[in-house]
Scaffold this motif. Structure first.
Motif, PDB file in Angstrom:
ATOM      1  N   ASN A 116       0.690  -1.083   0.055  1.00 49.53           N
ATOM      2  CA  ASN A 116       0.151   0.009   0.053  1.00 49.53           C
ATOM      3  C   ASN A 116       0.803   1.143   0.069  1.00 49.53           C
ATOM      4  N   ILE A 141      -3.318  -3.890  -4.338  1.00 45.74           N
ATOM      5  CA  ILE A 141      -3.789  -5.231  -4.247  1.00 45.74           C
ATOM      6  C   ILE A 141      -4.588  -5.259  -3.164  1.00 45.74           C
ATOM      7  N   SER A 142      -5.935  -5.500  -3.417  1.00 45.70           N
ATOM      8  CA  SER A 142      -6.978  -5.513  -2.374  1.00 45.70           C
ATOM      9  C   SER A 142      -7.517  -6.986  -2.003  1.00 45.70           C
ATOM     10  N   GLY A 143      -7.920  -7.268  -0.994  1.00 48.98           N
ATOM     11  CA  GLY A 143      -8.544  -8.682  -0.404  1.00 48.98           C
ATOM     12  C   GLY A 143      -8.225  -9.239   0.689  1.00 48.98           C
ATOM     13  N   GLY A 144      -7.126  -8.846   1.339  1.00 48.36           N
ATOM     14  CA  GLY A 144      -6.609  -9.127   2.532  1.00 48.36           C
ATOM     15  C   GLY A 144      -5.856 -10.490   2.237  1.00 48.36           C
ATOM     16  N   HIS A 199      -9.840   3.363  -3.261  1.00 50.88           N
ATOM     17  CA  HIS A 199     -10.551   2.245  -2.734  1.00 50.88           C
ATOM     18  C   HIS A 199     -10.414   2.126  -1.284  1.00 50.88           C
ATOM     19  N   TYR A 204     -13.105   2.719   4.087  1.00 56.24           N
ATOM     20  CA  TYR A 204     -13.416   3.489   5.322  1.00 56.24           C
ATOM     21  C   TYR A 204     -14.625   3.936   5.674  1.00 56.24           C
ATOM     22  N   GLU A 272      -8.050   1.701  14.834  1.00 61.89           N
ATOM     23  CA  GLU A 272      -6.707   2.166  14.408  1.00 61.89           C
ATOM     24  C   GLU A 272      -6.865   2.418  13.010  1.00 61.89           C
ATOM     25  N   GLN A 273      -5.838   2.784  12.530  1.00 66.62           N
ATOM     26  CA  GLN A 273      -5.729   2.783  11.016  1.00 66.62           C
ATOM     27  C   GLN A 273      -4.082   3.137  10.741  1.00 66.62           C
ATOM     28  N   LYS A 274      -4.073   2.497   9.501  1.00 63.93           N
ATOM     29  CA  LYS A 274      -2.576   2.474   8.999  1.00 63.93           C
ATOM     30  C   LYS A 274      -2.011   3.569   8.180  1.00 63.93           C
ATOM     31  N   GLY A 275      -3.094   4.375   7.843  1.00 68.57           N
ATOM     32  CA  GLY A 275      -2.883   5.591   6.858  1.00 68.57           C
ATOM     33  C   GLY A 275      -3.363   5.816   5.563  1.00 68.57           C
ATOM     34  N   ARG A 301     -12.597   7.452  13.180  1.00 66.74           N
ATOM     35  CA  ARG A 301     -11.539   6.665  13.816  1.00 66.74           C
ATOM     36  C   ARG A 301     -10.861   7.525  14.751  1.00 66.74           C
TER      37      ARG A 301
HETATM   38  C1  6PG Z   1      -7.354  -4.094   1.317  1.00 66.95           C
HETATM   39  C2  6PG Z   1      -7.393  -3.645   2.572  1.00 66.95           C
HETATM   40  C3  6PG Z   1      -5.995  -3.479   3.041  1.00 66.95           C
HETATM   41  C4  6PG Z   1      -5.885  -3.410   4.719  1.00 66.95           C
HETATM   42  C5  6PG Z   1      -5.698  -1.902   4.910  1.00 66.95           C
HETATM   43  C6  6PG Z   1      -6.746  -1.562   6.091  1.00 66.95           C
HETATM   44  O1  6PG Z   1      -7.899  -3.460   0.474  1.00 66.95           O
HETATM   45  O2  6PG Z   1      -7.145  -5.509   1.257  1.00 66.95           O
HETATM   46  O3  6PG Z   1      -7.905  -2.137   2.496  1.00 66.95           O
HETATM   47  O4  6PG Z   1      -5.359  -2.763   2.160  1.00 66.95           O
HETATM   48  O5  6PG Z   1      -6.444  -3.991   5.502  1.00 66.95           O
HETATM   49  O6  6PG Z   1      -4.400  -2.120   5.226  1.00 66.95           O
HETATM   50  O7  6PG Z   1      -6.090  -0.459   6.678  1.00 66.95           O
HETATM   51  P1  6PG Z   1      -6.379   0.252   8.081  1.00 66.95           P
HETATM   52  O8  6PG Z   1      -5.376  -0.213   9.212  1.00 66.95           O
HETATM   53  O9  6PG Z   1      -6.067   1.524   7.599  1.00 66.95           O
HETATM   54  O10 6PG Z   1      -7.771   0.180   8.460  1.00 66.95           O
END
Ligand code: 6PG
Length: 489
Positions: A116, A141-144, A199, A204, A272-275, A301
């Motif tokens: 990311n 890339i999304s989808g965990g 995305h 969020y 929490e949030q990563k940014g 948040r």
């Molecule tokens: C995704 C998610 C993934 C992730 C984020 C969430 O598309 O797979 O968005 O990128 O879970 O890092 O981040 P936060 O910690 O900011 O909620």
């Protein structure tokens, strides 16, 4: 897959992997396994070899892997053009890995950053690699973890030529909806990471809206977690069908093994949030795009995390509160409609930001393509993305998603409910920042006159900033500290 170019000095007979993955934490491991399961030979690299060995020990049977220890060995294991996917934590670590790889790679090779990353970093990195003859692809890339293994949505930016060699690999491991891969070339340099950032901003907003709906059920209707789970389960078979609604029901059904209470009730209410959400809002501020739903979600948040302040403020006066709704069925339906309408606004705002970013950076992004690839694999996947795709198919230059006939009607159908929910929440002292701001956004957008005329007059008063008139061309200024006559500026 055959090698696409002649062997070079650094290519040896051992160079048989079609893709390399460096950074083998869960996301990296899972995507490496996904490639292997699709028949590709995958070279593996990780700073500590132990992770590589753990992956091979546990999942070596998934396909054909090449174990490597050093970057040189890793690069030498790859067919040309070499394709290396970096799956390390976004930030400085990425620059270090890119540098190491670039030193070992040759012109025409492709470095893919699947983290990311901040899109402006990707723009910078792409330009630096281009100067060295390398292709740099910033891929959202999304989808965990689950998506990485079984099919994520992939948003690769970067040089179009690189997609010719890379596209087929990425498309084969991406999620598919109606046979269409959830992966397409997004556009130049940082566009892939920009789109992934938006995305996440929408993610969020979506999560905050779901949270507000959940909170209304608890506070306005007195439902417990199980009852709310049942509502979300039911909603997931209608217009609101989406991954986030589905997992909400699962989460709310989860019982804590220690206390026997719903798990959600024993989790600390500080998000929490990563940014990436914050980045979306910062970028929207720079681009001048009102992404109010996303901004409220990011701030919500932050507020939830201000635990000391919240503790100090707990018990502050609420004033006279209204009675709770008595028609449970009606209010449940009101919340559903308010959620849908607010969600439409959040996506409309996100797509506006994408259009603005595209214009600012000359990316020529196609909103319909994004709606298409977001239909599967990613966190915001939802049934209504088909509707968004249709909306942009019908009119690629749609001024706002909410003007598309389908969404317009959806909002018209839900508007009374939406107002009732926001008004009721306010009268009951229940915070609904995202529902409320989305409704205000909608009301502002459809208003013929806004108070901005007064703002302009005030700016002219204290700063001679001038204003335009509704009945004449040009800029005007009133001589506020003189005789208050108007002059043309
Ligand atoms: C995704 C998610 C993934 C992730 C984020 C969430 O598309 O797979 O968005 O990128 O879970 O890092 O981040 P936060 O910690 O900011 O909620």
């Amino acid at each position: 897959m055959p090698s696409t170019t002649e062997p070079t000095s650094r290519e040896t007979s051992a160079a048989r992997a079609q893709i390399g993955v460096t950074g083998l934490a869960v996301m990296g491991s899972n995507i490496a396994r996904n490639f292997a399961r699709h028949g590709y030979t995958v070279a593996l690299h990780n700073r500590s070899v132990a992770k590589t060995d753990a992956l091979l020990a546990e999942h070596g049977g998934d396909g054909d892997f090449v174990r490597t220890e050093t970057i040189e060995e890793f690069v030498a294991a790859l067919e040309r053009p070499r394709r290396v996917l970096i799956m390390v934590k976004a930030g400085e670590a990425t620059d270090a890995v890119i540098e190491e790889l670039a030193a070992a790679m040759e012109p025409g090779d492709i470095i893919i950053d699947g983290g990311n990353a901040l899109y402006t970093d990707t723009i910078r990195r792409e330009a630096a690699m281009r100067e060295r003859g390398l292709n740099f692809v910033g891929a959202g890339i999304s989808g965990g973890e689950e998506g990485a293994l079984n099919g994520p949505a992939i948003m690769p930016g970067g040089p179009a030529e690189s997609y010719e060699s890379l596209g087929p690999l990425l498309e084969s491991v991406a999620a598919k909806v109606d046979g269409t891969p959830c992966c397409t070339h997004i556009g130049p340099d940082g566009s892939g990471h920009f789109v992934k950032m938006v995305h996440n901003g929408i993610e969020y907003a979506d999560m905050q809206l779901i949270g507000e709906a959940y909170h209304l059920f608890r506070e306005a209707l007195g439902f417990d977690a199980k009852q709310i789970a049942d509502v979300f389960t039911q909603w997931n078979s209608g217009d609101l069908e989406s991954y986030l609604v589905e997992i909400t029901a699962e989460v709310l059904n989860q019982v804590d093994a220690t206390t026997g209470r719903p798990l959600v009730d024993v989790i600390v209410d500080a998000a929490e949030q990563k940014g990436t959400g914050r980045w979306t809002v910062k970028s929207a501020l720079d681009l001048g795009v009102p992404v109010t739903g996303i901004a409220e979600a990011v701030f919500a948040r932050a507020l939830s995390g201000s635990r000391a302040q919240r503790k100090a403020a707990a018990g502050l006066a609420a004033g006279a509160l209204a009675d709770k709704p008595t028609d449970v069925e009606q209010f449940t339906e009101d919340i559903r409609r308010a959620l849908y309408a607010s969600k439409v606004v959040a996506y409309a705002q996100g797509f506006d930001q994408i259009a603005a970013g595209s214009a600012e950076y000359g990316w020529n992004l196609k909103p319909g393509d994004l709606a298409t690839i977001w239909r599967g694999g990613c966190i915001i996947r939802a049934r209504f993305l088909n509707r968004i795709k249709d909306a942009y198919d019908n009119d690629p230059a749609l001024p706002s998603l909410i003007l598309d006939p389908y969404f317009r009607e959806a909002i018209e159908t839900g508007i009374d409910s939406w107002r009732r929910v926001v008004a009721t929440a306010i009268l009951l002292g229940i915070p609904v920042p995202a529902f409320g701001s989305s409704l205000s956004y909608y009301d502002a957008l459809r208003s013929e006159r806004l108070p901005a005329a007064l703002t302009q007059a005030q700016r002219d008063f204290f700063g001679a900033h001038t204003y335009e008139r509704v009945d004449a061309e040009g800029k005007f200024h009133t001589l506020w500290s003189g005789d208050r006559s108007e002059i043309q500026a």
